[in-house]
Design a protein around this motif. Structure first.
Motif, PDB file in Angstrom:
ATOM      1  N   ASP A 199     150.616  86.234  -4.340  1.00 51.87           N
ATOM      2  CA  ASP A 199     149.599  85.587  -5.172  1.00 51.87           C
ATOM      3  C   ASP A 199     149.862  85.786  -6.663  1.00 51.87           C
ATOM      4  N   GLU A 200     151.146  85.771  -7.039  1.00 50.02           N
ATOM      5  CA  GLU A 200     151.511  85.812  -8.451  1.00 50.02           C
ATOM      6  C   GLU A 200     151.879  84.420  -8.954  1.00 50.02           C
ATOM      7  N   ASP A 222     151.496  79.913  -7.981  1.00 51.71           N
ATOM      8  CA  ASP A 222     150.752  78.902  -7.224  1.00 51.71           C
ATOM      9  C   ASP A 222     151.633  77.765  -6.728  1.00 51.71           C
ATOM     10  N   PRO A 236     141.663  84.444  -5.459  1.00 48.27           N
ATOM     11  CA  PRO A 236     143.040  84.659  -5.032  1.00 48.27           C
ATOM     12  C   PRO A 236     143.401  83.807  -3.826  1.00 48.27           C
ATOM     13  N   SER A 237     144.684  83.533  -3.709  1.00 48.78           N
ATOM     14  CA  SER A 237     145.179  82.754  -2.578  1.00 48.78           C
ATOM     15  C   SER A 237     145.163  83.595  -1.315  1.00 48.78           C
ATOM     16  N   SER A 238     144.894  82.944  -0.191  1.00 50.89           N
ATOM     17  CA  SER A 238     144.890  83.642   1.093  1.00 50.89           C
ATOM     18  C   SER A 238     146.095  83.256   1.935  1.00 50.89           C
ATOM     19  N   ARG A 245     145.478  78.136  -3.420  1.00 50.43           N
ATOM     20  CA  ARG A 245     144.639  77.974  -4.610  1.00 50.43           C
ATOM     21  C   ARG A 245     144.742  76.570  -5.182  1.00 50.43           C
ATOM     22  N   SER A 261     150.495  77.249  -2.950  1.00 47.46           N
ATOM     23  CA  SER A 261     149.566  78.270  -2.460  1.00 47.46           C
ATOM     24  C   SER A 261     148.246  77.584  -2.126  1.00 47.46           C
ATOM     25  N   SER A 270     150.172  82.811   2.908  1.00 44.73           N
ATOM     26  CA  SER A 270     151.463  83.489   2.804  1.00 44.73           C
ATOM     27  C   SER A 270     152.448  82.707   3.631  1.00 44.73           C
TER      28      SER A 270
END
Length: 550
Positions: A263-264, A266, A545-547, A520, A518, A549
């Motif tokens: 989550d660094e 998008d 934050p994004s969930s 987001r 991502s 992966s």
């Protein structure tokens, strides 16, 4: 497709205005050359300009900050950008005189018109009026001439030199018109006038001084540790969307994808080598689009080789052409008919000529070699090894034994040069502008000399030379009326398809690039190889934050 350049009443009107301007130049009275076309004037940016060491005010109603990646920059000058990730970012900030669209057609950006004189060797470029850079200064022909002069400097290593090889000189005629002199006519010049235009005063600026552009986003701040901040220009309540972008540096795509998982980031731009590594993961949200890389099989027709037999070669090509359009082709391959994207204005047709129809007249029943064909591929390219194995299986199923031979890079090229193969799976980087004669003309630019092995293969099925010459003779020239391009396209299409079918090679397609999102990110881009971030303004970003992966 030249519909954006000439052919309509408005375009012809602009051409007449530009011609009138030329007359005024000759008389020494050129003071106001070309009026901007109706509906194309651009409002001055509402955000303050970015000067080195200053910060623009924050826009109201920001919808979140989208985080992109690029490699650690060596400069903020867009003329020196060498990597796809850098050029994709700068495409949001800077504009060219013209713009290549997703279908390989060309449209106007900062230019209003081109006028070809002296048999196509003199080109006058009229700029749109009332355009300003992000720092508030007006765009002039002097800025364009300064940028072109810097690009054409023999000491320059700018990647934007490609396509400008025929330019002898460039000069201003007044603030709105510049003159380009060519060594020989170039009907594809507009496709090369897409370099980023920046103020001439910034050409010698500090490498990390933010440079103003004219695009939808402006450089607000650059911090080596935090990244590059871009702010959207001319924000209004009636045009909501993405207002701020943060571009962060990572060593490569693999590191960028790790950052996406953590989550660094998008949005990550992936090239044709990296995309297959992630495309099999169904949980990852991906956009795929055709890249500028071309994959194709080359048949060795030298004496004493199995494919010297025209009947055998005909059947091999028929199998490869049929397999190329089968559903089993990997999803990371985009198919097409030529050395540019499917849908190019030179090659698009409602009724494409099938290779099978052309080849069927050669023989009525399959004829195969009495020993296995040797299909060589570079061992370090897993993508090509996968494709070669699948193609060999298709040949085996059809009745022709075929063995895949992986080779290290040096032995691979040595085998090509010495003719120690029957089939080779080649990869080549296409030029940045469409060039439909690339595979059949005598010479090629050095940066895609990987196709030189084609020049050594002059054979092919009967009639190749005839159809090649016919295609090249139909190629547009500035002496011809560009408005006839659409009328000639069917003739070009037929000649090109015939030449391809009768050649010694079979095009596989274009390895896809990709965009990894991502969770987001709300919305979808419209990526293509010229503009990977097309539609960026329309995205929205969740603040949470994004969930996701990969």
């Amino acid at each position: 497709r030249m519909r954006h350049l000439t052919g309509s009443n408005g375009d012809r009107s602009r051409a007449r205005r530009l011609a009138a301007a030329v007359l005024v130049v000759v008389l020494g009275l050129l003071s106001s050359a070309c009026a901007a076309p109706a509906g194309t004037t651009r409002a001055a940016p509402t955000l303050a300009a970015t000067q080195p060491g200053t910060t623009a005010p924050e826009p109201a109603g920001a919808s979140g900050v989208l985080r992109l990646w690029w490699p650690t920059p060596r400069s903020l000058n867009p003329l020196t950008a060498a990597t796809p990730a850098e050029r994709a970012v700068y495409d949001l900030v800077y504009e060219g005189l013209c713009r290549i669209e997703a279908d390989d057609s060309v449209s106007w950006q900062l230019a209003e018109n081109l006028l070809f004189l002296e048999g196509g060797r003199q080109v006058l470029v009229a700029l749109r009026q009332d355009i300003t850079f992000h720092d508030g200064t007006p765009l002039t022909a002097g800025d364009v001439v300064g940028v072109m002069t810097a690009i054409l400097d023999p000491a320059s290593t700018s990647p934007w030199r490609e396509g400008l090889e025929n330019v002898v000189s460039v000069r201003t005629l007044n603030d709105q018109v510049l003159e380009i002199l060519l060594a020989e006519p170039d009907p594809w010049l507009a496709w090369a006038l897409v370099f980023p235009v920046i103020p001439a005063s910034y050409l010698d600026a500090d490498p990390f001084a933010p440079v103003p552009g004219t695009g939808p986003y402006a450089v607000r701040l650059y911090d080596p540790d935090q990244g590059l901040t871009l702010i959207r220009q001319a924000v209004s309540e009636t045009e909501p969307g993405l207002d701020e972008i943060l571009v962060k540096a990572y060593a490569d795509q693999r590191e960028a994808m790790k950052a996406l998982e953590q989550d660094e980031l998008d949005l990550v731009l992936l090239d044709g080598q990296a995309l297959p590594l992630y495309s099999v993961r169904s949980s990852l949200r991906l956009d795929r689009f055709a890249s500028g890389e071309l994959l194709l099989f080359l048949c060795n027709d030298q004496v004493k080789r199995p494919l010297n037999d025209t009947a055998v070669r005909s059947q091999v090509k028929l199998v490869l052409e049929s397999w190329r359009t089968a559903p089993e082709l990997p999803e990371w391959i985009a198919t097409g008919e030529t050395g540019q994207l499917a849908g190019s204005w030179l090659t698009r047709t409602d009724e494409p000529v099938a290779a099978a129809a052309i080849l069927s007249g050669h023989n009525t029943q399959a004829v195969w070699a009495d020993k296995p064909l040797q299909l060589i591929v570079p061992s370090q390219d897993a993508r090509r090894h996968e494709l070669a194995t699948a193609a060999a299986g298709e040949l085996e199923a059809a009745g022709q034994a075929c063995t895949v031979v992986p080779l290290e890079p040096e032995p691979f090229w040595q085998a090509l040069l010495e003719g120690r193969y029957d089939l080779a799976l080649l990869s080549a980087t296409l030029p940045d502008k469409p060039d439909p004669g690339l595979l059949i003309r005598e010479s090629r630019p050095l940066n895609f000399s990987g196709l030189d092995s084609l020049a050594a293969s002059r054979g092919g099925l009967d009639g190749f030379e005839t159809w090649r010459d016919r295609f090249l003779s139909l190629k547009a020239t500035p002496e011809r009326d560009y408005s006839r391009a659409e009328q000639l396209s069917a003739d070009w299409q037929a000649a090109w398809n015939e030449a391809l079918a009768r050649s010694n090679w079979s095009i596989v397609g274009y390895p896809c690039q990709g965009l990894a999102y991502s969770s987001r990110v709300l919305g979808q881009l419209r990526p293509n190889r010229y503009h990977p971030y097309d539609g960026m303004k329309e995205l929205w970003i969740w603040s949470s934050p994004s969930s996701s992966s990969y």
